[in-house]
Enzyme design. Structure first.
Site, PDB file in Angstrom:
ATOM      1  N   ASP A 187       6.487   7.198  -3.041  1.00 30.71           N
ATOM      2  CA  ASP A 187       7.645   7.307  -2.241  1.00 30.71           C
ATOM      3  C   ASP A 187       8.799   7.580  -3.113  1.00 30.71           C
ATOM      4  O   ASP A 187       9.143   8.378  -3.563  1.00 30.71           O
ATOM      5  CB  ASP A 187       7.832   6.074  -1.590  1.00 30.71           C
ATOM      6  CG  ASP A 187       8.656   5.725  -0.612  1.00 30.71           C
ATOM      7  OD1 ASP A 187       9.339   6.852   0.165  1.00 30.71           O
ATOM      8  OD2 ASP A 187       9.081   4.693  -0.261  1.00 30.71           O
ATOM      9  N   ASP A 196      -0.919  -0.031   4.782  1.00 29.60           N
ATOM     10  CA  ASP A 196      -0.553  -1.156   5.812  1.00 29.60           C
ATOM     11  C   ASP A 196       0.954  -1.196   6.219  1.00 29.60           C
ATOM     12  O   ASP A 196       1.800  -0.646   5.540  1.00 29.60           O
ATOM     13  CB  ASP A 196      -0.925  -2.486   5.187  1.00 29.60           C
ATOM     14  CG  ASP A 196       0.244  -2.977   4.080  1.00 29.60           C
ATOM     15  OD1 ASP A 196       0.745  -1.925   3.350  1.00 29.60           O
ATOM     16  OD2 ASP A 196       0.789  -4.050   4.312  1.00 29.60           O
ATOM     17  N   VAL A 220       3.819   5.447   6.922  1.00 29.40           N
ATOM     18  CA  VAL A 220       2.412   5.711   7.453  1.00 29.40           C
ATOM     19  C   VAL A 220       1.538   4.471   7.083  1.00 29.40           C
ATOM     20  O   VAL A 220       1.853   3.569   6.043  1.00 29.40           O
ATOM     21  CB  VAL A 220       1.772   7.089   6.705  1.00 29.40           C
ATOM     22  CG1 VAL A 220       2.668   8.250   7.141  1.00 29.40           C
ATOM     23  CG2 VAL A 220       2.299   6.859   5.190  1.00 29.40           C
ATOM     24  N   GLU A 264      -3.212   6.127  -6.906  1.00 32.73           N
ATOM     25  CA  GLU A 264      -2.136   5.592  -5.866  1.00 32.73           C
ATOM     26  C   GLU A 264      -2.552   5.975  -4.658  1.00 32.73           C
ATOM     27  O   GLU A 264      -2.874   7.151  -4.227  1.00 32.73           O
ATOM     28  CB  GLU A 264      -0.733   6.024  -6.508  1.00 32.73           C
ATOM     29  CG  GLU A 264       0.096   4.913  -7.206  1.00 32.73           C
ATOM     30  CD  GLU A 264       1.080   3.916  -6.400  1.00 32.73           C
ATOM     31  OE1 GLU A 264       0.367   3.540  -5.610  1.00 32.73           O
ATOM     32  OE2 GLU A 264       1.817   3.399  -7.134  1.00 32.73           O
ATOM     33  N   ASP A 265      -1.774   5.082  -3.569  1.00 38.63           N
ATOM     34  CA  ASP A 265      -1.951   5.537  -2.318  1.00 38.63           C
ATOM     35  C   ASP A 265      -0.958   6.357  -1.914  1.00 38.63           C
ATOM     36  O   ASP A 265      -1.061   7.572  -1.263  1.00 38.63           O
ATOM     37  CB  ASP A 265      -1.885   4.044  -1.303  1.00 38.63           C
ATOM     38  CG  ASP A 265      -0.589   3.292  -1.747  1.00 38.63           C
ATOM     39  OD1 ASP A 265       0.141   3.645  -2.485  1.00 38.63           O
ATOM     40  OD2 ASP A 265      -0.543   2.374  -0.611  1.00 38.63           O
ATOM     41  N   LYS A 281      -2.974  -3.093  -2.859  1.00 38.68           N
ATOM     42  CA  LYS A 281      -4.211  -2.883  -2.200  1.00 38.68           C
ATOM     43  C   LYS A 281      -4.349  -1.572  -1.472  1.00 38.68           C
ATOM     44  O   LYS A 281      -5.366  -0.966  -1.374  1.00 38.68           O
ATOM     45  CB  LYS A 281      -4.073  -3.886  -0.989  1.00 38.68           C
ATOM     46  CG  LYS A 281      -4.148  -5.407  -1.427  1.00 38.68           C
ATOM     47  CD  LYS A 281      -4.101  -6.131  -0.017  1.00 38.68           C
ATOM     48  CE  LYS A 281      -3.582  -7.653  -0.392  1.00 38.68           C
ATOM     49  NZ  LYS A 281      -3.606  -8.350   1.124  1.00 38.68           N
ATOM     50  N   GLY A 282      -3.244  -0.731  -1.316  1.00 38.98           N
ATOM     51  CA  GLY A 282      -3.273   0.258  -0.604  1.00 38.98           C
ATOM     52  C   GLY A 282      -4.052   1.555  -0.996  1.00 38.98           C
ATOM     53  O   GLY A 282      -4.418   2.260  -0.177  1.00 38.98           O
ATOM     54  N   LYS A 298       5.794  11.569  -0.878  1.00 42.37           N
ATOM     55  CA  LYS A 298       7.042  11.922   0.146  1.00 42.37           C
ATOM     56  C   LYS A 298       8.000  12.439  -0.783  1.00 42.37           C
ATOM     57  O   LYS A 298       9.148  11.832  -1.315  1.00 42.37           O
ATOM     58  CB  LYS A 298       7.574  10.534   0.534  1.00 42.37           C
ATOM     59  CG  LYS A 298       6.610   9.843   2.028  1.00 42.37           C
ATOM     60  CD  LYS A 298       7.557   8.605   2.355  1.00 42.37           C
ATOM     61  CE  LYS A 298       6.457   7.677   3.289  1.00 42.37           C
ATOM     62  NZ  LYS A 298       7.170   6.538   3.243  1.00 42.37           N
ATOM     63  N   ARG A 328      -4.608  -1.364   7.995  1.00 44.16           N
ATOM     64  CA  ARG A 328      -5.340  -0.706   6.881  1.00 44.16           C
ATOM     65  C   ARG A 328      -6.721  -0.110   6.987  1.00 44.16           C
ATOM     66  O   ARG A 328      -6.831   0.893   6.112  1.00 44.16           O
ATOM     67  CB  ARG A 328      -5.641  -2.057   5.569  1.00 44.16           C
ATOM     68  CG  ARG A 328      -4.587  -2.321   4.878  1.00 44.16           C
ATOM     69  CD  ARG A 328      -4.914  -3.062   3.609  1.00 44.16           C
ATOM     70  NE  ARG A 328      -4.035  -4.074   3.411  1.00 44.16           N
ATOM     71  CZ  ARG A 328      -2.850  -3.711   2.384  1.00 44.16           C
ATOM     72  NH1 ARG A 328      -2.820  -2.155   2.101  1.00 44.16           N
ATOM     73  NH2 ARG A 328      -2.122  -4.488   2.090  1.00 44.16           N
TER      74      ARG A 328
END
Ligand code: 5GP
Length: 183
Positions: free
Chosen positions: A105, A161, A155, A101-102, A45-46, A133, A167
């Site tokens: 990582d 979230d 974050v 993508e949000d 969902k990000g 990151k 969110r």
């Protein structure tokens, strides 16, 4: 600006995010000026807020679709495996696919996605992430468009979230470490 107690500090405020999304949209619009069938595939969902803002700033025709994956069980603890929960509705074959993508990582999620999508014979395949990151990376994966590189903190906000909370904060904030380490 309202800052819930669990937020340590605001890393990226609304104006900073908006300016960078403008820049990314301009760059993507230039890069895909001659491409037919640009297909944005947002990772739920990000990415939903980033995707909505970015898509509305593009100056090239495009379609939008979504995919849902899971790589985290609860909170911030990784389960290792990436799971496909929902696939795209449209075929990606012969489309210029841009994955939205949000955050990247460890890189496992994006790597899995790019491998899965490349097997569908798209005309081209690239990735755009609002956040990255770099110090957390465990696999080598190319992110063609990156909004911001951030340090190793959890974050939230602007789509991201923590246990499905925070969110819709308009900024990106670092969660207090004690919130996500006490599970
Ligand atoms: P990766 O497979 O690259 O380790 O993880 C990617 C996914 O982990 C992201 O799409 C996101 O859902 C989640 N993730 C990683 N870091 C953060 C973070 O700092 N905040 C939030 N909200 N999600 C994160």
């Amino acid at each position: 600006m309202i800052r819930p107690n669990s937020i340590e500090k605001i890393l990226l405020d609304e104006q900073t995010i908006a300016r960078r999304v403008d820049e990314l949209a301009a760059q993507i619009s230039a890069d895909y000026a001659d491409a037919d069938h640009l297909m944005l595939v947002g990772v739920l969902k990000g990415s939903f807020i980033f995707m909505a803002d970015l898509a509305r700033r593009l100056r090239v025709a495009h379609h939008v679709d979504f995919i849902a994956l899971s790589s985290y069980n609860r909170g911030t603890v990784s389960t290792g495996a990436v799971r496909l929960i929902m696939d795209t509705r449209a075929s990606l074959t012969d489309r210029h696919v841009l994955v939205i993508e949000d955050i990247v990582d460890t890189g496992y999620t994006l790597k899995y996605l790019l491998q899965t999508f490349s097997a569908r014979n798209p005309a081209s395949l690239r990735a755009c992430a609002l956040l990255s990151k770099p110090e957390r990376r465990e696999v080598d994966v190319k992110v063609d468009y990156v909004g911001f590189e951030i340090p190793d903190v959890w974050v939230v906000g602007y789509g991201l979230d923590y246990n499905d909370r925070f969110r819709t904060l308009p900024y990106i904030g670092a969660l207090k470490r004690e919130v996500y380490t006490k599970q």
